[in-house]
Design a protein around this motif. Structure first.
Motif, PDB file in Angstrom:
ATOM      1  N   SER A 116       0.785  -7.235  -3.685  1.00 40.37           N
ATOM      2  CA  SER A 116       0.344  -6.095  -4.498  1.00 40.37           C
ATOM      3  C   SER A 116       1.147  -4.824  -4.253  1.00 40.37           C
ATOM      4  O   SER A 116       1.476  -4.098  -5.194  1.00 40.37           O
ATOM      5  CB  SER A 116      -1.139  -5.817  -4.272  1.00 40.37           C
ATOM      6  N   GLU A 117       1.465  -4.534  -3.010  1.00 37.33           N
ATOM      7  CA  GLU A 117       2.217  -3.302  -2.728  1.00 37.33           C
ATOM      8  C   GLU A 117       3.584  -3.334  -3.399  1.00 37.33           C
ATOM      9  O   GLU A 117       3.987  -2.367  -4.050  1.00 37.33           O
ATOM     10  CB  GLU A 117       2.373  -3.076  -1.224  1.00 37.33           C
ATOM     11  N   ASP A 118       4.309  -4.431  -3.249  1.00 37.61           N
ATOM     12  CA  ASP A 118       5.639  -4.534  -3.852  1.00 37.61           C
ATOM     13  C   ASP A 118       5.573  -4.476  -5.370  1.00 37.61           C
ATOM     14  O   ASP A 118       6.427  -3.864  -6.012  1.00 37.61           O
ATOM     15  CB  ASP A 118       6.322  -5.830  -3.420  1.00 37.61           C
ATOM     16  N   ARG A 121       4.840  -0.869  -6.407  1.00 32.38           N
ATOM     17  CA  ARG A 121       6.060  -0.074  -6.204  1.00 32.38           C
ATOM     18  C   ARG A 121       7.034  -0.304  -7.369  1.00 32.38           C
ATOM     19  O   ARG A 121       7.569   0.635  -7.942  1.00 32.38           O
ATOM     20  CB  ARG A 121       6.740  -0.425  -4.886  1.00 32.38           C
ATOM     21  N   GLY A 133       2.865   5.663  -1.725  1.00 32.54           N
ATOM     22  CA  GLY A 133       2.107   4.882  -0.763  1.00 32.54           C
ATOM     23  C   GLY A 133       1.138   3.899  -1.377  1.00 32.54           C
ATOM     24  O   GLY A 133       0.887   3.910  -2.583  1.00 32.54           O
ATOM     25  N   PHE A 134       0.596   3.062  -0.510  1.00 32.10           N
ATOM     26  CA  PHE A 134      -0.276   1.954  -0.911  1.00 32.10           C
ATOM     27  C   PHE A 134      -1.320   1.731   0.169  1.00 32.10           C
ATOM     28  O   PHE A 134      -1.027   1.821   1.350  1.00 32.10           O
ATOM     29  CB  PHE A 134       0.566   0.687  -1.085  1.00 32.10           C
ATOM     30  N   LYS A 135      -2.536   1.410  -0.259  1.00 34.59           N
ATOM     31  CA  LYS A 135      -3.620   1.047   0.657  1.00 34.59           C
ATOM     32  C   LYS A 135      -4.366  -0.148   0.091  1.00 34.59           C
ATOM     33  O   LYS A 135      -4.548  -0.273  -1.121  1.00 34.59           O
ATOM     34  CB  LYS A 135      -4.630   2.188   0.826  1.00 34.59           C
ATOM     35  N   SER A 136      -4.824  -0.997   0.979  1.00 37.36           N
ATOM     36  CA  SER A 136      -5.672  -2.126   0.614  1.00 37.36           C
ATOM     37  C   SER A 136      -7.058  -1.887   1.208  1.00 37.36           C
ATOM     38  O   SER A 136      -7.171  -1.522   2.378  1.00 37.36           O
ATOM     39  CB  SER A 136      -5.074  -3.421   1.180  1.00 37.36           C
TER      40      SER A 136
END
Length: 163
Positions: A116-118, A121, A133-136
């Motif tokens: 999910s982060e990639d 992005r 930025g990213f958070k799970s």
């Protein structure tokens, strides 16, 4: 700082997190994106996971959104087949006046966020935004005060720096 929190939620978990962020940030707007694709109850989950895995897009409501009045964009999505949903992909794709805006993303999931982060992005930077930025958020932490405070602090720290 004006924040637009744009999210897609099917079960309510992502909605809950987005609403929490909005409730403790000043000058924020919530935009829920809904998937207008019609599937039978039997095939809905399978078709949605296949579409997420392929990074497809779908028909959404609202069908467009203008980001010109916002300093920070926050995108939220559940994880389907280890990726964000087609609905959130579509809104990122049709977002107007988003170039050079700072953007963060979060996902809600019962397990791991997968890629999910990639994917976020790639989508965000592909539209000319600055990926900040990213958070799970694991399903078990959705009601956790400490986890929620950490997420809000992350969002606030991602905003544009005043000089």
């Amino acid at each position: 700082m004006r924040i637009c929190i744009i999210y897609h939620s099917e079960t309510g978990n992502t909605r809950h997190v987005a609403q929490h962020i909005a409730s403790v940030t000043v000058d924020s707007r919530l935009v829920e994106v809904t998937d207008r694709a019609r599937h039978s109850a039997l095939t809905r989950f399978l078709m949605q996971c296949k579409a997420a895995r392929s990074e497809d897009k779908t028909e959404i409501e609202p069908s467009h959104l203008d980001a010109k009045d916002y300093d920070l964009l926050v995108f939220g999505s559940p994880v389907w087949a280890f990726k964000p949903t087609p609905a959130i992909h579509t809104i990122i794709d049709v977002l107007a006046n988003c170039e050079k805006k700072r953007a963060v993303a979060f996902v809600t999931c019962g397990g791991r966020p997968g890629g999910s982060e990639d994917v976020f992005r790639k989508w965000i930077e592909g539209r000319g935004m600055v990926f900040a930025g990213f958070k799970s958020v694991n399903q078990k932490d959705i009601e956790n005060d400490a986890a929620n405070a950490e997420l809000v602090a992350f969002v606030m720290a991602a905003g544009p720096k005043l000089t």
